[in-house]
Write a protein that holds these residues in place. Structure first.
Motif, PDB file in Angstrom:
ATOM      1  N   PHE A 132     -81.148  -4.330 110.531  1.00  0.00           N
ATOM      2  CA  PHE A 132     -80.011  -5.239 110.624  1.00  0.00           C
ATOM      3  C   PHE A 132     -80.102  -6.373 109.595  1.00  0.00           C
ATOM      4  CE2 PHE A 132     -80.512  -3.353 114.851  1.00  0.00           C
ATOM      5  CZ  PHE A 132     -79.248  -2.824 115.026  1.00  0.00           C
ATOM      6  N   LYS A 134     -79.156  -6.721 106.666  1.00  0.00           N
ATOM      7  CA  LYS A 134     -78.006  -7.019 105.807  1.00  0.00           C
ATOM      8  C   LYS A 134     -76.751  -7.476 106.538  1.00  0.00           C
ATOM      9  CE  LYS A 134     -79.301  -4.150 101.882  1.00  0.00           C
ATOM     10  NZ  LYS A 134     -79.053  -2.844 101.234  1.00  0.00           N
ATOM     11  N   ILE A 135     -76.791  -7.518 107.859  1.00  0.00           N
ATOM     12  CA  ILE A 135     -75.552  -7.892 108.559  1.00  0.00           C
ATOM     13  C   ILE A 135     -75.262  -9.379 108.384  1.00  0.00           C
ATOM     14  CG2 ILE A 135     -75.745  -6.075 110.306  1.00  0.00           C
ATOM     15  CD1 ILE A 135     -76.570  -8.406 112.245  1.00  0.00           C
ATOM     16  N   LYS A 136     -73.974  -9.709 108.539  1.00  0.00           N
ATOM     17  CA  LYS A 136     -73.550 -11.095 108.318  1.00  0.00           C
ATOM     18  C   LYS A 136     -73.781 -11.961 109.550  1.00  0.00           C
ATOM     19  CE  LYS A 136     -71.898 -10.041 104.283  1.00  0.00           C
ATOM     20  NZ  LYS A 136     -72.818 -10.274 103.155  1.00  0.00           N
TER      21      LYS A 136
END
Lengths: 325, 325
Positions: A132, A134-136
């Motif tokens: 996770f 790279k999630i915003k």
């Protein structure tokens, strides 16, 4: 029971297409005023709750924070959640709690929370969230250091705390030790174990390490099997210490007369336990609250770097340790 | 932090309209295969998590159950949640827990869970859900009877349990009593209080009732103020009994020598408390588990009427009561 109301039911009843209903819900493309009114009236009549997606698409925020904990039955985590929630309530945020039950379902739970469009996740779980990265949606780690990511974390100094406790036992002439460890994949457990291993090496102490899982039940199970009773049984958390003491009681072995037992955390009940538990106090409530303060700062873009915070731990002397001569 | 990815970002990057993206997500109207592929690729690249709405609109189910509890720091509720979750996990359902913190924010939380599209709600809160009577999402009540609705409930026989405990105290020659009550809006608290009021009348016992709030802290506070120490302080739950004993200890008043103290619930720590607590055992884990069994039966339409279940309670004799002569 009737089946759940869907967008299709609304479209049917209002005599429009589902994509028209969707336009109204999501506020994407214009819809004739009259049609819009009929749809809204139908939505109300059918008790359809427009969900968080529609709003989050418009607002970019659901004012909801997800908290993931590994064991709801451990008072350490309920106190942590309480600290977090108290601050979030003050800030008018709602909280959703997920309990992974040490089952390493954490990836599944993170996905669930992302689907539910939480604004951020407070993560006190024991899994690996590498995928996770790279999630915003911000993920703030509690009770563990995340060295290889840019994430914020809130932690207490487990190594220092356990070392202080062990030095105290040594000063009171404890010569033989059994260390009851939590799962080494858990940051706090591995830090406390590391403190014990370094302590044993430094003072040339013969030691025995038994692997358990931070639960009361694992403490009882182990206490029933220990053959040679040492001077001290050092437990990696309070719950296991309770279990050990209970298990020893069942065998008519007295704490602290026959063996000293220590814990870690200083959860609510440790002062009232029989005997009152000598342990290391973590500022649990404050850790939870600080995590929430940080998450709100991040969401409000009031910080440039991701804040991290390490709390000190404190030795609490009670009656589960014998001052040996 | 970057802002959250929305459907608009995907549309922009994929070079399509938002309604086309919406069509793909919601599977409502056909979209050209090539366009669909581009949109799905973009969704993956941007790490956009299609949410539960899209799925719930297609499936009518999110396989998620919401649980509402009033106080996460009370081990009664963590054990209840554990029982519920264990069964739901076996059935491949996820759980979202919300803690209303006794603040009567329950309506807001129910709305939140409905927005998050849970399939059903297990409700152990203390609020009034009258206004949700007409919704299609099943609400199952735990630890309270809902006489005026058609809802399912799981409860234990609080009146019988408290009466059994009081009869035991009377048999052991306790003549004066103080009853520490929980909030009377809570079903279990009002039932236990009712048992005490009836008992006092029946046996012509002079009694005093003090209102508290089921927390440990309220017990401590009250113990510090009690002027005339009675034969027995009967607490409406274990947490308050812990608080009372702790508060009395601070005043050097010994339990049970100077006064007997009893609890209700038999939470995990009550056996290990100093002194071990005489209390009434509720089958807490089983109550949580049964609630989940019933909710799954309802969702799978395996029941015609809404099931209800009442558990018996059991007197647990430990050392916080003196056998008075």
């Amino acid at each position: 029971m009737d089946k759940k109301i869907t967008i299709k039911d609304i479209a049917k009843k209002a005599g429009v297409s589902t994509s028209t209903v969707s336009r109204v819900l999501n506020d994407t493309l214009p819809v004739k005023k009259e049609t819009k009114e009929i749809i809204i009236k139908t939505i109300k009549e059918l008790n359809y709750y427009p969900d968080s997606l529609a709003r989050s698409l418009r607002m970019g925020s659901t004012k909801t924070i997800g908290i993931i904990i590994p064991d709801i039955s451990n008072p350490f985590f309920s106190m942590l959640v309480k600290g977090s929630e108290d601050y979030l309530r003050e800030q008018n945020y709602s909280t959703i709690i997920c309990n992974s039950d040490n089952k390493k379902e954490d990836e599944k739970i993170v996905k669930l929370l992302l689907e539910k469009k939480v604004d951020a996740i407070l993560y006190a779980g024991i899994g690996n969230l590498e995928k996770f990265k790279k999630i915003k949606t911000p993920i703030i780690y509690i009770d563990r250091i995340e060295k290889n990511s840019n994430s914020s974390y809130i932690v207490s100094n487990n190594y220092q705390g356990m070392t202080t406790l062990l030095d105290y036992l040594l000063k009171n002439n404890h010569k033989t030790y059994i260390f009851i460890s939590g799962d080494e994949n858990i940051f706090s457990a591995s830090e406390r174990l590391r403190a014990f291993t370094d302590f044993s090496k430094k003072h040339k102490i013969k030691n025995q390490i038994i692997q358990a899982d931070y639960t009361f039940q694992s403490g009882i199970r182990i206490a029933e099997k220990i053959q040679t009773i040492p001077d001290a049984i050092v437990c990696s958390n309070d719950l296991m210490a309770y279990g050990i003491i209970q298990g020893l009681k069942n065998r008519k072995i007295n704490v602290p007369k026959d063996v000293s037992v220590t814990g870690y955390d200083d959860i609510l009940f440790s002062a009232m336990f029989n005997p009152p538990l000598t342990t290391i106090k973590q500022p649990i409530y404050q850790m939870g609250r600080t995590a929430s303060e940080i998450v709100i700062q991040i969401l409000q873009k009031k910080v440039k770097e991701n804040p991290i915070k390490m709390f000190k731990n404190e030795l609490i002397l009670r009656n589960s340790v014998l001052k040996r001569k």
